[in-house]
Write a protein that holds these residues in place. Sequence first.
Motif: not given
Length: 460
Positions: A135-162
């Motif tokens: 489960r994602v605890i922290y993500a910076n801005g670059a991570a949010r843009h890479l994984f979820n188009q800039g949307v907050k990803v904290e609390g999501m599961l990594l398998p869902e993001l990839v």
Amino acid sequence: MLSLRTKLLLSNMLSCLLGSVSGALVWLTLGDDTLWLAIIVMLAVCYFCSMWLTRRLSDSLRALEIGLLNFKDNDFSVSLHPYGEPQLDALVSLYNQASAKLRSERQFIYQRELMLDKVIQNSPNVMLLIDDNQRVIYANGAARHLFNQGVKVEGMLLPELVVTLPDALKTALNSEQEGLFSMGSSDSTSDDVDNNAGSNAGSNADNNADSNDVETWHISRGRFTQNNQQHHLILLKQLTKELNRQEVAVWKKVIRIISHELNNSVAPIASMVNSGKFLTQHLDNDKLQLIFDTIENRTTHLSQFISHYAQFSKLPLPQKELIDWTKMTQQLAQQYPFRLLSALPQTAIKLDAVQLEQVLINLLKNAHESGSSADNVALSFDETIHPLAGLLIKVDDQGSGMSSEVLSQALLPFYSTKQSGTGIGLPLCREIIEAHGGRISMQNRPQGGLSVKLWLPAQP
């Protein structure tokens, strides 16, 4: 001034005295039948006298207890007032100093965390912190843009993001390995041709760079424990921007200029040494002969040194032809022995035999110099079909491997961890492989050592 301990003893003695006198008066006044009443009066007087005499101590200890409970809750805003008792006031003063110090330290840490968070949030490097449950605890801005188009990803599961990520990035995140990998702008082939994190990839030629843009990334991992929970830190760093093709071209131009100037000086020096040796050969002077030999050896070494860099800066276009793999592997084994772990390629692929042999010589040489025994240096071939037809060549060793820092810079010109290294070997390999439209990848092996993989596309 009496100490607090002396005052407490005197208070107890005074309370006992007053209680005894009160009980005696009741007993003498009311007679022998009221002994039990006298005892009760004595105890009551002792109790209330003790409570009254120790009220300041009780109030101060209660305030100190509340203050320490606030410390436990990370609240450092409470300060105690003095009570007029020197020893209690000294304790109060120490408490207030500790409270002020903790407030100052927390403010400093808070400001530093704000600054660090600002730097991390604006960093181009992707930072992702996950727990043991992925489960994602922290993500910076670059991570949010890479994984979820800039949307907050904290609390999501990594398998869902990839799920929607390119295959190369998905493979790198799921492999639990550190290293380099490449992603194409149109489609990704690294997942099929490189089962682990790979390194740089290029186009068939500089003219095709815009149509087949390939980005190189480095992934590193860390692990630490916080609040009795395991946390995993994932860092993704894009390397393509650090040394793009224009920068490589500038390096090549600088090398050509330096090589030209050095050759202009080395050539006449070597010629004059030969002339000097010829003119003085009849003198039979050992010291003079040693001087000439030393100059000749150093000029020869300098010429070889220049030629290595010139080879990198003047790499010709590949002259592609069908490869005789049997002949090539035999020639390689004579220079650097290895174990062949697969059958030789059967698909006809046109490559520059001289350049490819140079790449494999460099890689096998590095494998032997890594601390691996010759028996543990291996070469293997794997012909790929989907999604692109090509050939995967692997050179494995069981040496010391590479640290994360070395892996991230191994393909940059002039970077070398060897004392006598020129920093040209691996960049030259990359230039050759990219000129063939392929890609080179490196990563540490789980069982120890390094694995270098070359993917070359099948030519029509």
